[in-house]
Design a protein around this motif. Structure first.
Motif, short mmCIF file in Angstrom:
data_model
loop_
_atom_site.label_atom_id
_atom_site.label_comp_id
_atom_site.label_asym_id
_atom_site.label_seq_id
_atom_site.Cartn_x
_atom_site.Cartn_y
_atom_site.Cartn_z
N GLN A 87 -50.31 20.03 72.69
CA GLN A 87 -48.91 20.44 72.59
C GLN A 87 -48.76 21.94 72.86
N THR A 88 -49.68 22.73 72.31
CA THR A 88 -49.66 24.17 72.54
C THR A 88 -49.86 24.49 74.01
N GLU A 89 -50.76 23.76 74.66
CA GLU A 89 -51.01 23.98 76.09
C GLU A 89 -49.78 23.61 76.91
N HIS A 90 -49.10 22.51 76.55
CA HIS A 90 -47.86 22.12 77.25
C HIS A 90 -46.78 23.20 77.08
N GLU A 91 -46.65 23.73 75.85
CA GLU A 91 -45.68 24.79 75.60
C GLU A 91 -46.02 26.03 76.42
#
Length: 194
Positions: free
Chosen positions: A138-142
């Protein structure tokens, strides 16, 4: 022992990384790691400093054509449980819930070594690890969304500033200041446009 993916193929004794005993399938190129052999090998390895500090989600890896195929444990006959490794091209590692042995399809050992997960394989199958992985993904997508919206240069500046603010003893004050600025500017825009 028979291969979990090529049921008519016998596994042959082999080694990974010089001294990690395994059983190898010459047909599909997969490897079976017994729980005992893996633990013996793992106990002699240096523990990685931060195996879960961040994965290279863009790492190029082409999973085996057998990756999606369910398998049975070559030692006890139980179904192998699967856990997903989320890369640009996701793949699955498999483990027997009964005896703890693990199956690695062609190329997976080399890939998990690049990801620094080879010394913590049993942990990869835990629900705690899956939660951490979902949060990291999720952090990488953000992060990718910020780059798309702001452009690479401004996004990099923002990431550096965020790291500096997070590590500063009064970082919460800086974050509150930024939020107040945005709230004030939004309020001014609403009043001026009314």
């Amino acid at each position: 022992m028979r291969c979990p993916k090529q049921k008519n193929t016998e596994l042959v004794a082999s080694k990974l990384d010089g001294d990690l005993k395994c059983s190898h399938c010459e047909s599909c190129q997969g490897h079976w790691l017994s729980a005992d052999d893996y633990e013996t090998w793992r106990s002699q390895q240096e523990k990685p400093k931060k195996p879960l500090s961040g994965l290279d989600f863009d790492l190029e890896f082409q999973p085996s054509e057998y990756d999606a195929k369910a398998g049975l444990c070559p030692e006890c006959g139980s179904y192998l449980a699967r856990t997903r490794i989320d890369l640009k091209q996701p793949f699955y590692l498999e483990r027997c819930a009964g005896c703890g042995g693990m199956w690695l399809d062609r190329g997976e050992w080399e890939t998990i070594k690049k990801l620094n997960l080879h010394v913590v394989l049993p942990h990869v199958f835990s629900s705690q690890w899956q939660i951490v992985m979902r949060e990291m993904l999720q952090t990488e997508h953000e992060r990718q969304a910020v780059i798309e919206k702001l452009g690479k240069d401004l996004a990099e500046q923002l990431f550096k500033l965020t790291d500096a603010i997070e590590s500063h003893e009064h970082g919460d004050f800086a974050a509150a200041y930024i939020m107040r600025r945005f709230d004030r500017d939004k309020y001014l825009d609403l009043n001026l446009n009314s």
